[in-house]
Design a protein around this motif. Structure first.
Motif, PDB file in Angstrom:
ATOM      1  N   ALA A 272       0.862  -1.138  -0.145  1.00 10.73           N
ATOM      2  CA  ALA A 272      -0.250   0.145  -0.057  1.00 10.73           C
ATOM      3  C   ALA A 272       0.744   1.192  -0.040  1.00 10.73           C
ATOM      4  CB  ALA A 272      -0.968   0.005   1.116  1.00 10.73           C
ATOM      5  N   PHE A 273       1.948   1.225   0.798  1.00 11.61           N
ATOM      6  CA  PHE A 273       2.793   2.249   0.814  1.00 11.61           C
ATOM      7  C   PHE A 273       3.551   2.807  -0.706  1.00 11.61           C
ATOM      8  CE2 PHE A 273       7.188   4.469   1.679  1.00 11.61           C
ATOM      9  CZ  PHE A 273       6.491   5.357   2.107  1.00 11.61           C
ATOM     10  N   ALA A 274       3.918   1.636  -1.216  1.00  6.38           N
ATOM     11  CA  ALA A 274       4.631   1.650  -2.542  1.00  6.38           C
ATOM     12  C   ALA A 274       3.556   2.211  -3.601  1.00  6.38           C
ATOM     13  CB  ALA A 274       5.055   0.489  -3.088  1.00  6.38           C
ATOM     14  N   TRP A 275       2.297   1.547  -3.357  1.00  8.20           N
ATOM     15  CA  TRP A 275       1.359   2.244  -4.271  1.00  8.20           C
ATOM     16  C   TRP A 275       1.093   3.653  -3.973  1.00  8.20           C
ATOM     17  CZ3 TRP A 275      -3.589   4.180  -4.379  1.00  8.20           C
ATOM     18  CH2 TRP A 275      -4.217   4.197  -5.728  1.00  8.20           C
ATOM     19  N   LEU A 276       0.660   4.047  -3.036  1.00  6.39           N
ATOM     20  CA  LEU A 276       0.677   5.352  -2.889  1.00  6.39           C
ATOM     21  C   LEU A 276       1.836   6.420  -3.133  1.00  6.39           C
ATOM     22  CD1 LEU A 276      -1.121   5.209   0.793  1.00  6.39           C
ATOM     23  CD2 LEU A 276      -2.118   6.005  -1.197  1.00  6.39           C
TER      24      LEU A 276
ATOM     25  N   THR B 134       1.494   6.781  -7.103  1.00  9.12           N
ATOM     26  CA  THR B 134       0.270   7.515  -7.618  1.00  9.12           C
ATOM     27  C   THR B 134       0.166   8.845  -6.956  1.00  9.12           C
ATOM     28  OG1 THR B 134      -1.002   6.250  -6.006  1.00  9.12           O
ATOM     29  CG2 THR B 134      -0.616   5.492  -8.049  1.00  9.12           C
ATOM     30  N   ARG B 135       1.087   9.220  -5.998  1.00  7.89           N
ATOM     31  CA  ARG B 135       0.934  10.446  -5.421  1.00  7.89           C
ATOM     32  C   ARG B 135       0.867  11.611  -5.976  1.00  7.89           C
ATOM     33  NH1 ARG B 135       6.815  10.188  -3.378  1.00  7.89           N
ATOM     34  NH2 ARG B 135       7.737  11.593  -4.688  1.00  7.89           N
ATOM     35  N   HIS B 136       1.357  11.760  -7.389  1.00  4.64           N
ATOM     36  CA  HIS B 136       1.250  12.933  -8.003  1.00  4.64           C
ATOM     37  C   HIS B 136      -0.002  12.829  -8.982  1.00  4.64           C
ATOM     38  CE1 HIS B 136       5.180  14.684  -7.520  1.00  4.64           C
ATOM     39  NE2 HIS B 136       5.794  13.598  -7.698  1.00  4.64           N
ATOM     40  N   ARG B 137      -0.618  11.644  -9.202  1.00  3.18           N
ATOM     41  CA  ARG B 137      -1.906  11.707  -9.966  1.00  3.18           C
ATOM     42  C   ARG B 137      -2.964  12.220  -8.904  1.00  3.18           C
ATOM     43  NH1 ARG B 137      -3.036   5.960 -12.031  1.00  3.18           N
ATOM     44  NH2 ARG B 137      -0.864   5.465 -11.270  1.00  3.18           N
ATOM     45  N   ILE B 138      -2.872  11.967  -7.726  1.00  3.52           N
ATOM     46  CA  ILE B 138      -3.789  12.206  -6.499  1.00  3.52           C
ATOM     47  C   ILE B 138      -3.643  13.727  -6.261  1.00  3.52           C
ATOM     48  CG2 ILE B 138      -4.440  12.083  -4.174  1.00  3.52           C
ATOM     49  CD1 ILE B 138      -3.421   9.197  -4.476  1.00  3.52           C
ATOM     50  N   ALA B 139      -2.388  14.397  -6.318  1.00  4.78           N
ATOM     51  CA  ALA B 139      -1.800  15.822  -6.153  1.00  4.78           C
ATOM     52  C   ALA B 139      -2.726  16.540  -7.235  1.00  4.78           C
ATOM     53  CB  ALA B 139      -0.479  15.775  -5.917  1.00  4.78           C
ATOM     54  N   ASP B 140      -2.487  16.012  -8.356  1.00  7.19           N
ATOM     55  CA  ASP B 140      -3.225  16.961  -9.467  1.00  7.19           C
ATOM     56  C   ASP B 140      -4.498  17.486  -9.486  1.00  7.19           C
ATOM     57  OD1 ASP B 140      -0.639  17.052 -10.710  1.00  7.19           O
ATOM     58  OD2 ASP B 140      -0.709  15.329 -12.221  1.00  7.19           O
ATOM     59  N   ARG B 141      -5.202  16.513  -8.502  1.00  3.03           N
ATOM     60  CA  ARG B 141      -6.595  16.988  -8.270  1.00  3.03           C
ATOM     61  C   ARG B 141      -6.719  17.793  -7.172  1.00  3.03           C
ATOM     62  NH1 ARG B 141      -8.003  11.064  -9.128  1.00  3.03           N
ATOM     63  NH2 ARG B 141      -7.228  10.947  -7.078  1.00  3.03           N
ATOM     64  N   GLY B 142      -5.540  18.021  -6.534  1.00  7.95           N
ATOM     65  CA  GLY B 142      -5.367  18.499  -5.272  1.00  7.95           C
ATOM     66  C   GLY B 142      -5.397  20.208  -4.840  1.00  7.95           C
ATOM     67  N   PRO B 143      -4.422  20.451  -4.283  1.00  6.81           N
ATOM     68  CA  PRO B 143      -4.455  22.164  -4.015  1.00  6.81           C
ATOM     69  C   PRO B 143      -4.325  22.878  -5.339  1.00  6.81           C
ATOM     70  CG  PRO B 143      -3.045  21.034  -2.459  1.00  6.81           C
ATOM     71  CD  PRO B 143      -3.799  19.889  -3.507  1.00  6.81           C
ATOM     72  N   ILE B 144      -4.932  24.085  -5.501  1.00  8.04           N
ATOM     73  CA  ILE B 144      -4.803  24.801  -6.811  1.00  8.04           C
ATOM     74  C   ILE B 144      -4.724  26.119  -6.190  1.00  8.04           C
ATOM     75  CG2 ILE B 144      -7.247  24.999  -7.042  1.00  8.04           C
ATOM     76  CD1 ILE B 144      -6.811  24.799  -9.911  1.00  8.04           C
ATOM     77  N   ILE B 145      -3.863  27.064  -6.956  1.00  8.61           N
ATOM     78  CA  ILE B 145      -3.517  28.423  -6.841  1.00  8.61           C
ATOM     79  C   ILE B 145      -5.021  29.215  -7.501  1.00  8.61           C
ATOM     80  CG2 ILE B 145      -2.353  30.681  -7.456  1.00  8.61           C
ATOM     81  CD1 ILE B 145      -0.001  28.851  -7.431  1.00  8.61           C
ATOM     82  N   VAL B 146      -5.796  29.852  -6.442  1.00 11.71           N
ATOM     83  CA  VAL B 146      -6.987  30.419  -6.891  1.00 11.71           C
ATOM     84  C   VAL B 146      -6.709  32.121  -7.058  1.00 11.71           C
ATOM     85  CG1 VAL B 146      -8.424  28.662  -6.122  1.00 11.71           C
ATOM     86  CG2 VAL B 146      -7.842  30.633  -4.587  1.00 11.71           C
TER      87      VAL B 146
END
Length: 153
Positions: free
Chosen positions: A118-122, A125-137
């Motif tokens: 699970a740790f290796a999978w996260l 894939t962390r950058h794919r998850i982060a791409d939906r994350g914080p955004i400069i508004v």
């Protein structure tokens, strides 16, 4: 949306690396110490952590910006970060027990393998998850905006 103020420290393609600006006490926080959750996180974290955020507005290095994330994205990230390893540990332990019945450490080894998987999978894939994350508004330029509590406090 949950938002906070930050300063851009470097940029790359469509992302920026930001340092979160410390918050000051306000009417909604403890007047003596400010936001307790921020103080607790500072106890366990580095002095200035940098975060990778989406940069659709083209903010540049040195600029002050407002970074936001939806509540749904925050909840999903927490579920992935805590739920997936927990489920993997339980399934690994059950699989270890099933594949090696009677072996004393089979469940422990299975749980460890599940957690590492699970740790290796996260990590992968962390950058794919982060791409939906914080955004400069929004961008505030090189002068910091006035201090105060934001909805992130």
């Amino acid at each position: 949306m949950i938002d906070t103020e930050a300063q851009v420290v470097r940029t790359e393609a469509s992302h920026a690396w930001v340092v979160i600006r410390p918050h000051t006490p306000c009417g909604n926080c403890d007047p003596q110490t400010g936001c307790r959750s921020v103080a607790i996180s500072r106890m366990f974290g580095q002095a200035q952590q940098q975060y990778r955020v989406n940069n659709p507005l083209g903010a540049v290095e040195g600029e002050y910006v407002k970074v936001a994330v939806t509540e749904r994205t925050l909840l999903q990230s927490a579920l992935w970060a805590y739920g997936l390893p927990l489920v993997a540990i339980i399934l690994g332990a059950l699989l270890g027990r099933f594949l090696a019945p009677g072996v004393p450490l089979a469940e422990v080894v299975g749980a460890a393998i599940g957690f590492c998987g699970a740790f290796a999978w996260l990590r992968v894939t962390r950058h794919r998850i982060a791409d939906r994350g914080p955004i400069i508004v929004s961008r505030h330029g090189r002068t910091p905006p006035p201090r105060g509590c934001s909805s992130a406090d």
